[in-house]
Scaffold this motif. Structure first.
Motif, PDB file in Angstrom:
ATOM      1  N   LYS A 212       0.789  -1.294  -0.020  1.00  0.00           N
ATOM      2  CA  LYS A 212       0.105  -0.002   0.118  1.00  0.00           C
ATOM      3  C   LYS A 212       0.948   1.205  -0.055  1.00  0.00           C
ATOM      4  O   LYS A 212       0.557   2.221  -0.605  1.00  0.00           O
ATOM      5  N   HIS A 213       2.066   1.168   0.584  1.00  0.00           N
ATOM      6  CA  HIS A 213       2.844   2.190   0.744  1.00  0.00           C
ATOM      7  C   HIS A 213       3.873   2.345  -0.297  1.00  0.00           C
ATOM      8  O   HIS A 213       4.817   3.268  -0.221  1.00  0.00           O
ATOM      9  N   GLY A 214       3.766   1.378  -1.320  1.00  0.00           N
ATOM     10  CA  GLY A 214       4.591   1.465  -2.592  1.00  0.00           C
ATOM     11  C   GLY A 214       6.105   0.957  -1.980  1.00  0.00           C
ATOM     12  O   GLY A 214       7.014   1.197  -2.987  1.00  0.00           O
ATOM     13  N   MET A 215       6.144   0.234  -0.899  1.00  0.00           N
ATOM     14  CA  MET A 215       7.472  -0.204  -0.514  1.00  0.00           C
ATOM     15  C   MET A 215       7.850  -1.558  -1.046  1.00  0.00           C
ATOM     16  O   MET A 215       9.034  -2.178  -1.120  1.00  0.00           O
ATOM     17  N   LYS A 216       6.755  -2.359  -1.424  1.00  0.00           N
ATOM     18  CA  LYS A 216       6.736  -3.946  -1.862  1.00  0.00           C
ATOM     19  C   LYS A 216       6.250  -4.125  -3.308  1.00  0.00           C
ATOM     20  O   LYS A 216       5.246  -3.284  -3.582  1.00  0.00           O
ATOM     21  N   LEU A 217       6.515  -5.185  -3.983  1.00  0.00           N
ATOM     22  CA  LEU A 217       5.648  -5.370  -5.247  1.00  0.00           C
ATOM     23  C   LEU A 217       4.607  -6.353  -4.915  1.00  0.00           C
ATOM     24  O   LEU A 217       4.706  -6.950  -3.825  1.00  0.00           O
ATOM     25  N   LYS A 218       3.688  -6.363  -5.988  1.00  0.00           N
ATOM     26  CA  LYS A 218       2.567  -7.295  -5.643  1.00  0.00           C
ATOM     27  C   LYS A 218       3.049  -8.646  -5.606  1.00  0.00           C
ATOM     28  O   LYS A 218       2.281  -9.475  -5.039  1.00  0.00           O
ATOM     29  N   ASN A 219       4.132  -8.891  -6.200  1.00  0.00           N
ATOM     30  CA  ASN A 219       4.347 -10.273  -6.480  1.00  0.00           C
ATOM     31  C   ASN A 219       4.973 -10.923  -5.052  1.00  0.00           C
ATOM     32  O   ASN A 219       4.618 -12.068  -4.821  1.00  0.00           O
ATOM     33  N   ASP A 220       5.503 -10.034  -4.225  1.00  0.00           N
ATOM     34  CA  ASP A 220       5.538 -10.331  -2.665  1.00  0.00           C
ATOM     35  C   ASP A 220       4.273 -11.240  -2.366  1.00  0.00           C
ATOM     36  O   ASP A 220       4.810 -12.257  -1.402  1.00  0.00           O
ATOM     37  N   GLU A 221       3.485 -10.584  -2.196  1.00  0.00           N
ATOM     38  CA  GLU A 221       2.079 -11.005  -1.564  1.00  0.00           C
ATOM     39  C   GLU A 221       1.524 -12.416  -2.331  1.00  0.00           C
ATOM     40  O   GLU A 221       1.159 -13.279  -1.485  1.00  0.00           O
ATOM     41  N   ALA A 222       1.802 -12.594  -3.531  1.00  0.00           N
ATOM     42  CA  ALA A 222       1.618 -13.860  -4.369  1.00  0.00           C
ATOM     43  C   ALA A 222       2.598 -15.037  -3.637  1.00  0.00           C
ATOM     44  O   ALA A 222       2.046 -16.165  -3.428  1.00  0.00           O
TER      45      ALA A 222
END
Length: 464
Positions: A212-222
């Motif tokens: 949400k804060h733009g510190m990580k990529l969506k791929n990490d959640e996957a």
């Protein structure tokens, strides 16, 4: 009505079982009470005890009541020719062989008796109803040692049956302990999976916040979600393992499969393995059974030899007989007593009994060889159990250190990940290694407990 009562009792038991935790001692007690092999072994012991008492009674007198009854319609006169006796008696006295031997007065009297005898005599005979009853007593005095050998065999058979009970108890305890340990292991593995899932869920929240804060990529959640899916499958498998382990335990302790029993979350305390180590197998019930079997074989040799020796017994009879009427007088009408001794001396039986003795000796040698062979195998089994126990102890120590190291590495990796110094894949890998180390520790404790039980069984100390 019976089905309704049984259903109510089953429900009440399920409620009580779910309300309390079963201990290993309680499970052992229930399994020993329910197990059919245990009941069968107890019946064999009871049978051996009755056989021993029966054999012991052979030393005592044997009393029996013998009766006889007969009805015979035979009824006829019986004629006797006395002319020859009359002439012989008269001539013997007057001028025959007795002349000059007996006194004259006696000779004159015998002559008168002979003169008065009729030429023929007739006696009425009637059989009718003949019956008798006798109380017979037989007391063995010497049977060549056969009774003594049989009694010693029966006593040894009782000891053999008692050792068989110990052996059955050890097998039942080994089985119920394994089932109990499987329940504990299933509970522990589920707890490990749930702890791992909690870590992943916490990591997922942090990753979502960072995205949400733009510190990580969506791929990490996957990547995290993939691990969560994997651990959910592990939890489902652990729950199924819990259910199957509980059903197996219920089967062994004699309760309905779906009773929903619960066990302690920890294994029973294992004693110091260094103190337990021993090479003595003489306390094992299997070793004692082999020893008793060899003793029984030796007694069979004595029993076979007894058939070649004399046998002496005392006989006594007291009874009453009635029947057979002769000349209006009852021939049998009164009580009689008789006593005597019987002696049976074997002479020659064409080698039959000699070969029986040789066969019994061969059986004795076979039993001794079997005892020696199986004693060596039990010694090997004990050494193997001791090695397994030592390795299991070492595995527990190593797995505990490995778990501590994995936990420390996971914490450091988490700190570096939060600081942006390490990628998510490395952090997930350290978490997976921590879970694996935790599972290894659970398996190590499982093996240590079962190895200790197997060692106690191998050295004969599981059942006293």
């Amino acid at each position: 009505m019976k089905k309704i009562i049984a259903t109510i009792c089953s429900c009440l038991w399920v409620f009580s079982a779910s309300a309390q935790t079963l201990t290993i001692d309680k499970c052992r007690e229930m399994a020993l009470q329910y197990n059919k092999d245990k009941k069968s072994a107890a019946l064999l012991t009871e049978q051996a005890e009755h056989t021993m008492k029966s054999t012991k009674a052979m030393f005592l007198p044997d009393f029996s009541l013998v009766g006889f009854g007969l009805y015979d319609t035979d009824k006829r006169p019986m004629g006797f020719n006395l002319s020859g006796l009359k002439e012989g008696l008269t001539s013997a006295v007057t001028g025959g062989v007795m002349a000059g031997v007996v006194p004259p007065q006696m000779g004159q009297w015998l002559g008168q008796v002979g003169a008065q005898l009729p030429d023929e005599a007739q006696i009425d005979y009637k059989a009718g109803f003949v019956y008798s009853g006798n109380l017979v007593m037989k007391q063995p005095l010497y049977m060549g040692g056969k009774i003594r050998a049989g009694y010693e065999m029966s006593k040894t058979a009782v000891l053999l049956a008692q050792q068989n009970e110990r052996k059955t108890d050890a097998e039942v305890i080994m089985m119920v302990d394994e089932a109990y340990a499987n329940c504990v292991k299933a509970n522990e593995l589920k707890a490990v999976a749930e702890k791992y899932k909690a870590l992943l869920l916490e990591l997922e929240k942090n990753v979502q916040s960072a995205i949400k804060h733009g510190m990580k990529l969506k791929n990490d959640e996957a990547k995290v979600q993939v691990k969560i899916n994997e651990v959910e499958l592990q939890i489902r498998r652990a729950e199924n393992a819990q259910r199957l382990a509980a059903m197996n335990l219920c089967h062994i302790i004699g309760q309905p499969l779906h009773s929903g029993v619960s066990v302690s979350s920890e294994y029973p305390v294992v004693n110091d393995v260094q103190v337990l180590l021993t090479n003595d197998i003489t306390e094992r019930p299997e070793y004692a059974m082999l020893d008793y079997q060899a003793q029984i074989a030796a007694q069979r040799v004595r029993m076979a030899k007894s058939e070649m020796l004399p046998q002496v017994a005392l006989l006594a009879k007291y009874g009453y007989a009635h029947g057979v009427e002769i000349a209006d007088n009852m021939l049998l009408d009164g009580a009689t007593f008789a006593a005597g001794v019987t002696v049976n001396i074997p002479l020659y039986h064409f080698g039959e009994r000699t070969h029986k003795v040789k066969a019994a000796k061969a059986k004795q040698e076979q039993a001794e060889l079997e005892r020696q062979n199986k004693a060596e195998l039990m010694q090997l089994e004990l050494s193997r159990a001791a090695n397994n126990l030592d390795e299991a102890r070492l595995e527990v120590e190593l797995s505990t250190r490995s778990l501590a190291t994995a936990e420390e590495s996971m914490q450091l990796s988490g700190q570096r990940y939060k600081a942006g110094e390490e990628p998510l894949s490395d952090y997930l890998e350290t978490q997976a290694l921590w879970q694996k180390a935790y599972q290894t520790q659970v398996d190590a404790h499982f093996q240590l407990y079962l190895s200790s039980v197997a060692y106690l069984k191998a050295c004969g100390q599981l059942v006293k």
